[in-house]
Design an enzyme around this catalytic site. Sequence first.
Site, PDB file in Angstrom:
ATOM      1  N   LYS A  39       3.398  -5.650   2.470  1.00 42.77           N
ATOM      2  CA  LYS A  39       2.506  -4.524   2.196  1.00 42.77           C
ATOM      3  C   LYS A  39       1.394  -4.465   3.228  1.00 42.77           C
ATOM      4  O   LYS A  39       0.648  -5.428   3.405  1.00 42.77           O
ATOM      5  CB  LYS A  39       1.886  -4.656   0.804  1.00 42.77           C
ATOM      6  CG  LYS A  39       0.702  -3.701   0.623  1.00 42.77           C
ATOM      7  CD  LYS A  39      -0.017  -3.839  -0.678  1.00 42.77           C
ATOM      8  CE  LYS A  39      -1.475  -3.423  -0.498  1.00 42.77           C
ATOM      9  NZ  LYS A  39      -2.149  -3.155  -1.760  1.00 42.77           N
ATOM     10  N   ASP A  66       0.731   1.087   1.984  1.00 43.27           N
ATOM     11  CA  ASP A  66       0.017   1.427   0.750  1.00 43.27           C
ATOM     12  C   ASP A  66      -1.364   1.989   1.080  1.00 43.27           C
ATOM     13  O   ASP A  66      -2.371   1.302   0.938  1.00 43.27           O
ATOM     14  CB  ASP A  66      -0.087   0.166  -0.116  1.00 43.27           C
ATOM     15  CG  ASP A  66      -0.613   0.462  -1.511  1.00 43.27           C
ATOM     16  OD1 ASP A  66      -0.566   1.636  -1.932  1.00 43.27           O
ATOM     17  OD2 ASP A  66      -1.075  -0.474  -2.174  1.00 43.27           O
ATOM     18  N   LYS A  68      -2.455   4.932  -0.261  1.00 43.62           N
ATOM     19  CA  LYS A  68      -2.890   5.694  -1.443  1.00 43.62           C
ATOM     20  C   LYS A  68      -3.579   7.005  -1.040  1.00 43.62           C
ATOM     21  O   LYS A  68      -4.745   7.251  -1.348  1.00 43.62           O
ATOM     22  CB  LYS A  68      -3.818   4.854  -2.322  1.00 43.62           C
ATOM     23  CG  LYS A  68      -3.161   3.584  -2.857  1.00 43.62           C
ATOM     24  CD  LYS A  68      -4.054   2.884  -3.861  1.00 43.62           C
ATOM     25  CE  LYS A  68      -3.423   1.655  -4.480  1.00 43.62           C
ATOM     26  NZ  LYS A  68      -3.305   0.482  -3.596  1.00 43.62           N
ATOM     27  N   ASP A  71      -5.847  13.888  -1.043  1.00 44.71           N
ATOM     28  CA  ASP A  71      -6.709  14.919  -0.447  1.00 44.71           C
ATOM     29  C   ASP A  71      -6.054  16.260  -0.757  1.00 44.71           C
ATOM     30  O   ASP A  71      -5.107  16.304  -1.553  1.00 44.71           O
ATOM     31  CB  ASP A  71      -6.840  14.672   1.064  1.00 44.71           C
ATOM     32  CG  ASP A  71      -8.151  15.214   1.641  1.00 44.71           C
ATOM     33  OD1 ASP A  71      -8.503  16.377   1.309  1.00 44.71           O
ATOM     34  OD2 ASP A  71      -8.816  14.502   2.403  1.00 44.71           O
ATOM     35  N   THR A 130      -5.265  -0.472 -11.385  1.00 47.21           N
ATOM     36  CA  THR A 130      -5.465  -1.515 -12.403  1.00 47.21           C
ATOM     37  C   THR A 130      -6.936  -1.924 -12.510  1.00 47.21           C
ATOM     38  O   THR A 130      -7.321  -2.593 -13.448  1.00 47.21           O
ATOM     39  CB  THR A 130      -4.621  -2.768 -12.098  1.00 47.21           C
ATOM     40  OG1 THR A 130      -4.938  -3.183 -10.780  1.00 47.21           O
ATOM     41  CG2 THR A 130      -3.143  -2.494 -12.206  1.00 47.21           C
ATOM     42  N   ARG A 221      -2.676 -12.852  -3.389  1.00 46.71           N
ATOM     43  CA  ARG A 221      -3.450 -14.094  -3.398  1.00 46.71           C
ATOM     44  C   ARG A 221      -2.698 -15.336  -3.848  1.00 46.71           C
ATOM     45  O   ARG A 221      -2.916 -16.412  -3.263  1.00 46.71           O
ATOM     46  CB  ARG A 221      -4.735 -13.887  -4.210  1.00 46.71           C
ATOM     47  CG  ARG A 221      -5.719 -13.006  -3.446  1.00 46.71           C
ATOM     48  CD  ARG A 221      -6.793 -12.453  -4.325  1.00 46.71           C
ATOM     49  NE  ARG A 221      -6.251 -11.474  -5.261  1.00 46.71           N
ATOM     50  CZ  ARG A 221      -7.003 -10.766  -6.095  1.00 46.71           C
ATOM     51  NH1 ARG A 221      -8.305 -10.951  -6.106  1.00 46.71           N
ATOM     52  NH2 ARG A 221      -6.450  -9.889  -6.900  1.00 46.71           N
TER      53      ARG A 221
HETATM   54  O1  C5P Z   1      -3.765  -9.990  -7.043  1.00 43.42           O
HETATM   55  P1  C5P Z   1      -2.898  -9.999  -5.805  1.00 43.42           P
HETATM   56  O2  C5P Z   1      -3.608 -10.636  -4.650  1.00 43.42           O
HETATM   57  O3  C5P Z   1      -1.514 -10.552  -6.053  1.00 43.42           O
HETATM   58  O4  C5P Z   1      -2.751  -8.474  -5.421  1.00 43.42           O
HETATM   59  C1  C5P Z   1      -1.561  -7.857  -5.091  1.00 43.42           C
HETATM   60  C2  C5P Z   1      -1.794  -6.388  -5.020  1.00 43.42           C
HETATM   61  O5  C5P Z   1      -2.285  -5.953  -6.275  1.00 43.42           O
HETATM   62  C3  C5P Z   1      -2.867  -5.923  -4.058  1.00 43.42           C
HETATM   63  O6  C5P Z   1      -2.324  -5.681  -2.803  1.00 43.42           O
HETATM   64  C4  C5P Z   1      -3.406  -4.665  -4.685  1.00 43.42           C
HETATM   65  O7  C5P Z   1      -2.688  -3.531  -4.257  1.00 43.42           O
HETATM   66  C5  C5P Z   1      -3.127  -4.858  -6.124  1.00 43.42           C
HETATM   67  N1  C5P Z   1      -4.333  -5.119  -6.912  1.00 43.42           N
HETATM   68  C6  C5P Z   1      -4.469  -4.432  -8.095  1.00 43.42           C
HETATM   69  N2  C5P Z   1      -5.574  -4.633  -8.891  1.00 43.42           N
HETATM   70  C7  C5P Z   1      -6.508  -5.535  -8.550  1.00 43.42           C
HETATM   71  C8  C5P Z   1      -6.370  -6.274  -7.371  1.00 43.42           C
HETATM   72  C9  C5P Z   1      -5.263  -6.042  -6.564  1.00 43.42           C
HETATM   73  O8  C5P Z   1      -3.602  -3.663  -8.449  1.00 43.42           O
HETATM   74  N3  C5P Z   1      -7.557  -5.691  -9.352  1.00 43.42           N
END
Ligand code: C5P
Length: 243
Positions: A39, A66, A68, A71, A130, A221
């Site tokens: 990604k 990604d 997003k 517009d 999220t 992460r």
């Molecule tokens: O939490 P992680 O590092 O696995 O994040 C993977 C993906 O989740 C990120 O690239 C981001 O698009 C999404 N993300 C999310 N909500 C969050 C943090 C990250 O949807 N609070």
Amino acid sequence: MKDDELKRLRPLILALDTTDPAHGMEIAEQVKEYVDIVKVGLELFSAEGPGVVTSVREKGFEVFLDLKLNDIPNTVASACLALCELEPLMLTLHAMGGQEMMRLASRAVGERCKEAGLRRPLMIGVTVLTSLDLPALKKIGVDHPIEEEVLRLARLVRESGLGGLVTSPLETQSVRRAVGEELVLITPGVRLAGMDKDDQKRVATPGEAVRAGADFLVVGRPIHTADEPKKVAEGILKDAGRL
Ligand code: C5P
């Protein structure tokens, strides 16, 4: 929309959420045995520019771009046309941008790719971020449960002719039921049991997400910060039943 090429790819998408491409690529190379798609999000794209998509592809990875986009329809369609030249595997738009925006972008991309002989990216609609909870949604005028909003946007994405959706794992099952088998479902918020959730609130294990109907899992992460990224990637695929 789910063609054979897509089905052959492993379901783990490694999120390169970094402004340092060298570090990101180092991790990607370590987990290459388990990851086909990387990604590239706003952080890396903004820091490095469009060339980063080409360099990631030259290393043998497909790109989930990604950005997003959101517009007016004409602006998003024009941006998508420029991005098509990079031949990402997937490209994201905000479903909140509305039906006309999604339709116009999808149509423009289809026409351009056909004319220019470019590979057509799979257009993906992002439903509800999220990071937004109910109080935050209320403040922007959304006054009904999150799941209802996600389902409404999921149906809109399907009606607009896009090829897939991003949802949290907690809504994946009801979204799958609502949109059918053809659309590709992608979910972040995936953690192996017992792992740190970081700031993710709506979380599931890889196995749960896949059983709920997810096709691809975006994980950042847990792999980046691991002492042995390869082991974590392997564990995710095993849990998802794909090893
Ligand atoms: O939490 P992680 O590092 O696995 O994040 C993977 C993906 O989740 C990120 O690239 C981001 O698009 C999404 N993300 C999310 N909500 C969050 C943090 C990250 O949807 N609070």
